[in-house]
Design a protein around this motif. Structure first.
Motif, PDB file in Angstrom:
ATOM      1  N   ILE A  92      -0.744   9.738  30.381  1.00  0.00           N
ATOM      2  CA  ILE A  92      -0.697   7.943  31.095  1.00  0.00           C
ATOM      3  C   ILE A  92       0.390   7.174  31.735  1.00  0.00           C
ATOM      4  CG2 ILE A  92      -0.346   6.191  29.554  1.00  0.00           C
ATOM      5  CD1 ILE A  92      -2.366   4.738  30.525  1.00  0.00           C
TER       6      ILE A  92
ATOM      7  N   LEU B 269      -4.489   9.002  14.704  1.00  0.00           N
ATOM      8  CA  LEU B 269      -4.085   8.382  15.761  1.00  0.00           C
ATOM      9  C   LEU B 269      -3.174   8.405  16.700  1.00  0.00           C
ATOM     10  CD1 LEU B 269      -5.427   6.424  17.991  1.00  0.00           C
ATOM     11  CD2 LEU B 269      -4.653   4.223  15.292  1.00  0.00           C
ATOM     12  N   LEU B 270      -2.016   8.614  15.263  1.00  0.00           N
ATOM     13  CA  LEU B 270      -0.687   8.532  15.670  1.00  0.00           C
ATOM     14  C   LEU B 270      -0.450  10.151  16.474  1.00  0.00           C
ATOM     15  CD1 LEU B 270       1.301   8.173  12.051  1.00  0.00           C
ATOM     16  CD2 LEU B 270       0.763   6.611  14.051  1.00  0.00           C
TER      17      LEU B 270
ATOM     18  N   VAL C 222       7.183   6.092  28.679  1.00  0.00           N
ATOM     19  CA  VAL C 222       6.493   6.620  27.417  1.00  0.00           C
ATOM     20  C   VAL C 222       6.625   6.048  25.997  1.00  0.00           C
ATOM     21  CG1 VAL C 222       6.376   9.090  26.240  1.00  0.00           C
ATOM     22  CG2 VAL C 222       6.973   8.996  28.810  1.00  0.00           C
TER      23      VAL C 222
ATOM     24  N   PHE D 114      11.596   4.064  19.449  1.00  0.00           N
ATOM     25  CA  PHE D 114      11.039   3.125  20.061  1.00  0.00           C
ATOM     26  C   PHE D 114      11.040   2.615  20.914  1.00  0.00           C
ATOM     27  CE2 PHE D 114       8.355   6.587  17.835  1.00  0.00           C
ATOM     28  CZ  PHE D 114       8.718   8.289  18.652  1.00  0.00           C
TER      29      PHE D 114
ATOM     30  N   MET E   1      11.000  11.991  10.232  1.00  0.00           N
ATOM     31  CA  MET E   1      10.317  11.215   9.765  1.00  0.00           C
ATOM     32  C   MET E   1       9.575  13.002   8.892  1.00  0.00           C
ATOM     33  SD  MET E   1      10.563   8.972   9.784  1.00  0.00           S
ATOM     34  CE  MET E   1       9.281   7.627   8.729  1.00  0.00           C
TER      35      MET E   1
ATOM     36  N   TYR F  80       0.457  -1.148  -0.664  1.00  0.00           N
ATOM     37  CA  TYR F  80       0.188  -0.161  -0.158  1.00  0.00           C
ATOM     38  C   TYR F  80       1.142   1.119  -0.568  1.00  0.00           C
ATOM     39  CZ  TYR F  80      -3.290   3.585   1.588  1.00  0.00           C
ATOM     40  OH  TYR F  80      -3.786   4.832   1.876  1.00  0.00           O
ATOM     41  N   SER F  81       1.958   1.405   0.687  1.00  0.00           N
ATOM     42  CA  SER F  81       2.418   2.374   0.886  1.00  0.00           C
ATOM     43  C   SER F  81       4.232   2.258   1.090  1.00  0.00           C
ATOM     44  CB  SER F  81       1.964   3.548   1.891  1.00  0.00           C
ATOM     45  OG  SER F  81       2.853   4.766   1.946  1.00  0.00           O
TER      46      SER F  81
ATOM     47  N   THR G 182      -1.216  10.737  24.379  1.00  0.00           N
ATOM     48  CA  THR G 182      -1.656   9.879  24.911  1.00  0.00           C
ATOM     49  C   THR G 182      -0.457   8.926  26.334  1.00  0.00           C
ATOM     50  OG1 THR G 182      -3.170   8.657  24.012  1.00  0.00           O
ATOM     51  CG2 THR G 182      -2.640   7.241  25.982  1.00  0.00           C
ATOM     52  N   ALA G 183       0.788   8.957  25.395  1.00  0.00           N
ATOM     53  CA  ALA G 183       2.184   8.105  25.741  1.00  0.00           C
ATOM     54  C   ALA G 183       2.363   8.838  26.910  1.00  0.00           C
ATOM     55  CB  ALA G 183       3.109   8.250  25.250  1.00  0.00           C
ATOM     56  N   PHE G 184       2.684  10.496  26.879  1.00  0.00           N
ATOM     57  CA  PHE G 184       3.116  11.550  27.493  1.00  0.00           C
ATOM     58  C   PHE G 184       1.587  11.353  29.587  1.00  0.00           C
ATOM     59  CE2 PHE G 184       5.638  12.892  25.077  1.00  0.00           C
ATOM     60  CZ  PHE G 184       7.000  13.110  25.013  1.00  0.00           C
TER      61      PHE G 184
ATOM     62  N   ARG H 236      -0.403   8.286   0.906  1.00  0.00           N
ATOM     63  CA  ARG H 236      -0.622   8.450   1.841  1.00  0.00           C
ATOM     64  C   ARG H 236      -1.001   8.344   3.143  1.00  0.00           C
ATOM     65  NH1 ARG H 236      -3.984  13.320   3.285  1.00  0.00           N
ATOM     66  NH2 ARG H 236      -3.402  13.923   4.421  1.00  0.00           N
ATOM     67  N   ILE H 237      -0.187   8.279   4.134  1.00  0.00           N
ATOM     68  CA  ILE H 237      -1.011   7.513   5.249  1.00  0.00           C
ATOM     69  C   ILE H 237      -2.256   8.294   5.653  1.00  0.00           C
ATOM     70  CG2 ILE H 237      -0.729   7.416   8.359  1.00  0.00           C
ATOM     71  CD1 ILE H 237       2.370   8.302   7.881  1.00  0.00           C
ATOM     72  N   PRO H 238      -3.191   7.099   5.953  1.00  0.00           N
ATOM     73  CA  PRO H 238      -4.536   7.750   5.896  1.00  0.00           C
ATOM     74  C   PRO H 238      -4.665   8.482   7.852  1.00  0.00           C
ATOM     75  CG  PRO H 238      -4.540   5.476   5.364  1.00  0.00           C
ATOM     76  CD  PRO H 238      -3.090   5.623   6.065  1.00  0.00           C
TER      77      PRO H 238
ATOM     78  N   VAL I  53      10.835  12.995  21.303  1.00  0.00           N
ATOM     79  CA  VAL I  53      10.022  12.275  20.009  1.00  0.00           C
ATOM     80  C   VAL I  53       9.647  13.619  18.909  1.00  0.00           C
ATOM     81  CG1 VAL I  53       7.510  12.915  20.021  1.00  0.00           C
ATOM     82  CG2 VAL I  53       8.515  11.594  21.774  1.00  0.00           C
TER      83      VAL I  53
ATOM     84  N   ILE J   4       3.182   3.653  17.961  1.00  0.00           N
ATOM     85  CA  ILE J   4       3.235   3.733  16.655  1.00  0.00           C
ATOM     86  C   ILE J   4       3.548   3.075  15.741  1.00  0.00           C
ATOM     87  CG2 ILE J   4       4.913   5.317  15.507  1.00  0.00           C
ATOM     88  CD1 ILE J   4       4.515   7.772  17.554  1.00  0.00           C
TER      89      ILE J   4
ATOM     90  N   PHE K 183      12.087  12.797  16.322  1.00  0.00           N
ATOM     91  CA  PHE K 183      11.722  11.328  15.174  1.00  0.00           C
ATOM     92  C   PHE K 183      10.881  12.266  14.673  1.00  0.00           C
ATOM     93  CE2 PHE K 183       8.681   8.213  15.175  1.00  0.00           C
ATOM     94  CZ  PHE K 183       8.973   7.632  14.362  1.00  0.00           C
TER      95      PHE K 183
ATOM     96  N   VAL L 221       5.082   3.083  25.120  1.00  0.00           N
ATOM     97  CA  VAL L 221       3.091   3.877  24.902  1.00  0.00           C
ATOM     98  C   VAL L 221       3.759   3.918  22.880  1.00  0.00           C
ATOM     99  CG1 VAL L 221       1.608   5.204  24.292  1.00  0.00           C
ATOM    100  CG2 VAL L 221       2.137   4.482  26.896  1.00  0.00           C
ATOM    101  N   LEU L 222       4.707   4.767  23.364  1.00  0.00           N
ATOM    102  CA  LEU L 222       4.713   4.951  21.063  1.00  0.00           C
ATOM    103  C   LEU L 222       5.206   3.765  20.964  1.00  0.00           C
ATOM    104  CD1 LEU L 222       7.029   8.384  22.611  1.00  0.00           C
ATOM    105  CD2 LEU L 222       5.004   8.367  21.551  1.00  0.00           C
TER     106      LEU L 222
ATOM    107  N   VAL M  61       0.976   0.251  14.040  1.00  0.00           N
ATOM    108  CA  VAL M  61      -0.374   0.620  13.438  1.00  0.00           C
ATOM    109  C   VAL M  61       0.305   1.484  12.208  1.00  0.00           C
ATOM    110  CG1 VAL M  61      -1.634   3.263  13.292  1.00  0.00           C
ATOM    111  CG2 VAL M  61      -1.531   1.941  15.716  1.00  0.00           C
TER     112      VAL M  61
ATOM    113  N   ILE N 274      -1.590   8.793  20.739  1.00  0.00           N
ATOM    114  CA  ILE N 274      -1.418   7.984  20.547  1.00  0.00           C
ATOM    115  C   ILE N 274       0.266   8.547  21.670  1.00  0.00           C
ATOM    116  CG2 ILE N 274       0.834   6.250  20.107  1.00  0.00           C
ATOM    117  CD1 ILE N 274      -0.865   4.938  17.885  1.00  0.00           C
ATOM    118  N   ILE N 275       1.051  10.266  21.280  1.00  0.00           N
ATOM    119  CA  ILE N 275       1.885  10.804  21.199  1.00  0.00           C
ATOM    120  C   ILE N 275       1.708  11.000  22.347  1.00  0.00           C
ATOM    121  CG2 ILE N 275       3.058  12.217  20.892  1.00  0.00           C
ATOM    122  CD1 ILE N 275       3.719  11.390  18.046  1.00  0.00           C
TER     123      ILE N 275
ATOM    124  N   ARG O 112       6.082   5.450   1.770  1.00  0.00           N
ATOM    125  CA  ARG O 112       5.857   5.695   3.426  1.00  0.00           C
ATOM    126  C   ARG O 112       5.118   5.144   4.564  1.00  0.00           C
ATOM    127  NH1 ARG O 112       4.860   9.488  -0.541  1.00  0.00           N
ATOM    128  NH2 ARG O 112       4.174  11.490   1.324  1.00  0.00           N
ATOM    129  N   ILE O 113       4.282   4.719   4.448  1.00  0.00           N
ATOM    130  CA  ILE O 113       3.771   4.235   5.653  1.00  0.00           C
ATOM    131  C   ILE O 113       5.004   2.733   6.601  1.00  0.00           C
ATOM    132  CG2 ILE O 113       2.566   2.997   7.041  1.00  0.00           C
ATOM    133  CD1 ILE O 113       0.517   3.871   5.035  1.00  0.00           C
TER     134      ILE O 113
ATOM    135  N   ILE P 145      -5.485   7.772  10.304  1.00  0.00           N
ATOM    136  CA  ILE P 145      -4.490   6.910  11.497  1.00  0.00           C
ATOM    137  C   ILE P 145      -2.896   8.221  11.031  1.00  0.00           C
ATOM    138  CG2 ILE P 145      -2.037   5.617  10.467  1.00  0.00           C
ATOM    139  CD1 ILE P 145      -4.852   3.946   9.946  1.00  0.00           C
TER     140      ILE P 145
END
Lengths: 469, 209
Positions: B58, B47-48, A273, A249, B192, A234-235, B54-56, B39-41, B185, A280, B188, A276-277, A283, B51-52, A237-238, B44
């Protein structure tokens, strides 16, 4: 036949030989590993089962099961996939079939010796890194380094300009796991004890899981799903996002495995931290693969390799949801040291990772043997024994873990917790035994495939042909 | 390989390089496999981000922290009262003590008490230790001590030096680990974005046949 090829000239060894020996070795060790798991689970379900012999005590048997699965099944399946995917993705041949065969030979010898020593009770005593350091040096220099040389050299001699994402993971993960194994020996080599030893033990365990077992399994799916469906990935880039997020991470302090230990709190915060990351890359991986399936979802039902592969990908969702959050202070105090963690470890190794590898071994062995799978019925039987057995195991151990957590927090007498857990220990044994039974069926099916499977014509793929049984 | 900075959110590569990459993707098959440039939908991406965040949120030490000794001061004060002494069972005593102390507490203390219920036997064990620290024999104030079941121990933290000359032993809500993570982060994400934006824009799809 293996002995004949070990001393033959490289050019005289048929392409795919290393893949085939790695493939059958991996299935053999999967049978051994899950058989030991079933035996050990029986000891927990039925305490009077095989008593009075020290060698068969749980303390002797447990780590033999764990290492047989990790270094035998999972890592050998990785070796197998690397032997055929790396050259295929570079439009070239494996750099050295002979080196591949020597690797699988030394791997089987070294692992047998290591497991025998573990069984005898000769162990480092550190979870997941139980092998004594001389055996670990064999793993590093006799197994991982030759495997790495073959993969790196094959990538270097590729006939493509770009490097496909699967090979990024293969090349990087072998390098990283060698570092992990080297650093992981430091408690033994430098007599590190106490908190330092505990920390390094779980630094090793964390990184073997995160820089080897799960990312290489994911890398395999990047090959199998586009290959089986015929869809482009699909991608691209992903794929970048997944790869670099794993590197950044996952390779962090790992102190979130020891949240109750007197490590510096800031180190735990840092690792927590990052813990949890890890969602990423998870996903990114799941999204990329599931979107690659677009228009081909019927294959999830109709094609056995896709069925295994997508099951593994789907199991990555609960795996990473659990993994990301169970290490936080809020949840870890409850589940730490309980069966929940055992369930989670099996979700990673027996669930997500093993399903992905099984798909690749099914696919690769058929391709390299140039024979169609002997029996679809047996393969489906394997799948259903595997998934149902795994789910019984996972769910029962998760419940058992929650009971243990409650018992721990509310200071319930230990024996009462043991009694409350008993039904779930029986369920665990039933589930594990189903997985073992499925694997015996698989070994038989692949053996028969090698002997009697329908020949696949040149230029065709096995999954394109109709099953005969 | 030149960077093009005029439309950084579109692509960081110049037109020639974008065309070259697309042509390569169209031409090159890795063992029969090819890759898309989707592309990254958006869900998503959302969601990313979640997540970031939430990470801090929780992982803050305040969640799951051990109880500090000071939250049970009212329990200790109440346990010797005539009302409590007149009650017959430990359950009745603890029920009364917990309710009374809870009613007096502020919202933060109430949350701590809810998360850390105490048994009568443990209260009997920790009460003398709390009284000893209260009497001035402890070097540190009560909130620098953790309650570990039936005993009290100095918390395993090393904070700033206080005016009293001792080092604070209270669990912080923010620490060095988070500071490192913020930079980690950030680096990163920046890296990215650069890596992904160097690729041809996602609207330009290779013709994969």
């Amino acid at each position: 036949m293996l002995m004949k090829y070990l001393f033959a000239k490289n050019d005289e060894i048929p392409a795919g030989s290393a893949t085939i020996f790695f493939g059958f070795s991996s299935i053999f060790w999967f049978v051994v590993g899950t058989g030991l798991g079933s035996f050990n689970a029986a000891k927990l379900a039925f305490p009077d089962w095989v008593t009075g012999t020290e060698l068969f005590a749980f303390g002797h048997m447990r780590q033999v099961h764990v290492l047989a699965v990790i270094i035998g099944w999972i890592s050998m399946a990785f070796g197998m996939t690397m032997m055929y995917m790396t050259p295929a993705l570079g439009n070239t041949k494996l750099w050295s079939e002979k080196l591949g065969l020597w690797t699988v030979f030394l791997w089987n010898i070294g692992l047998s010796l290591g497991l025998l020593l573990l069984w005898m009770g000769i162990t480092s005593g550190r979870e997941y890194n139980d092998l004594i350091w001389p055996i670990d040096l064999v793993v590093i220099f006799g197994v991982l380094l030759p495997l790495g040389i073959n993969v790196w050299m094959t990538i270097a001699h590729r006939k493509t300009q770009g490097i496909y994402i699967t090979n990024w993971f293969f090349g990087a993960c072998i390098f990283m796991v060698m570092i992990v194994f080297l650093v992981g020996q430091s408690p033994e080599l430098f007599n590190l004890t106490g908190l330092t030893e505990a920390y390094l033990t779980f630094w090793f365990a964390h990184n073997v899981l995160g820089l080897w077992i799960t990312p290489v399994a994911a890398a395999i799916a990047y090959y199998t799903i586009p290959k089986l469906t015929g869809n482009p990935l699909y991608s691209h880039r992903i794929g970048h996002l997944h790869f670099w997020a794993i590197i950044v991470f996952y390779s962090t302090p790992a102190s979130h495995h020891l949240m109750s230990a007197p490590l510096p709190e800031w180190l735990k915060s840092f690792a927590s931290v990052e813990g949890v990351l890890i969602l990423i890359p998870a996903v990114a991986f799941v999204a990329n693969i599931l979107l690659t399936m677009k228009g081909k979802w019927t294959m999830f039902v109709e094609n056995v390799e896709t069925k295994f592969s997508i099951t593994g990908v789907l199991l990555a969702i609960p795996l990473n949801m659990q993994g990301g959050f169970q290490q936080t202070r809020a949840i870890n105090w409850y589940v730490h040291g309980t069966g929940w963690i055992v369930a989670h470890a099996h979700l990673a190794l027996l669930g997500m990772s093993s399903f992905l590898e099984a798909a690749a071994v099914y696919f690769g062995l058929q391709q390299m043997l140039r024979r169609k799978l002997y029996s679809l019925t047996l393969a489906n039987l394997h799948y259903w024994f595997f998934i149902v057995g795994f789910c019984i195991y996972w769910i029962s151990m998760t419940i058992a873990g929650l009971i243990q957590g409650a018992g721990k927090i509310y200071e319930v007498p230990y024996i009462d917790v043991v009694v409350a857990e008993h039904p779930y220990m029986i369920a665990r044994w039933v589930g594990g035994t189903m997985v073992f039974t499925g694997n015996v069926v698989w070994l038989f099916n692949m053996w028969m495939t090698a002997r009697e499977g329908t020949l696949v014509p040149e230029g065709r793929y096995a999954h394109e042909l109709a099953y005969e049984r | 390989m030149a960077f093009k900075m005029d439309q950084p959110l579109y692509s960081l590569s110049d037109e020639a390089e974008q065309k070259e990459i697309l042509a390569l993707w169209e031409k090159e098959k890795h063992g029969g496999l090819s890759e898309g440039n989707n592309r990254i939908p958006f869900p998503i991406t959302f969601l990313l981000g979640l997540i970031i965040l939430t990470a801090f949120m929780i992982t803050m030490p305040i969640w799951g922290q051990r109880p500090t000794a000071d939250i049970y001061v009212d329990y200790v004060a109440l346990m010797d009262s005539a009302e409590v002494q007149s009650m017959a069972t430990p359950e009745e005593k603890m029920n009364y003590i917990a309710k009374t102390a809870y009613a007096k507490a502020d919202a933060r203390r109430q949350g701590a008490l809810e998360r850390h219920p105490l048994a009568w036997d443990d209260l009997l064990n920790i009460a003398p230790q709390i009284k000893e620290i209260q009497s001035g024999k402890g070097k540190y104030p009560l909130d620098n001590y953790n309650v570990l079941g039936d005993r009290i121990a100095l918390a395993n933290f090393e904070g700033n030096f206080t005016e009293g000359g001792y080092r604070e032993r209270k669990q912080p809500w923010w620490d060095l680990g988070y500071t490192i993570d913020v930079f980690y982060v950030s680096y990163f994400l920046i890296t990215m974005v650069i890596v992904i934006k160097r690729l041809p824009h996602f609207s330009r799809k290779p013709n994969l046949g």
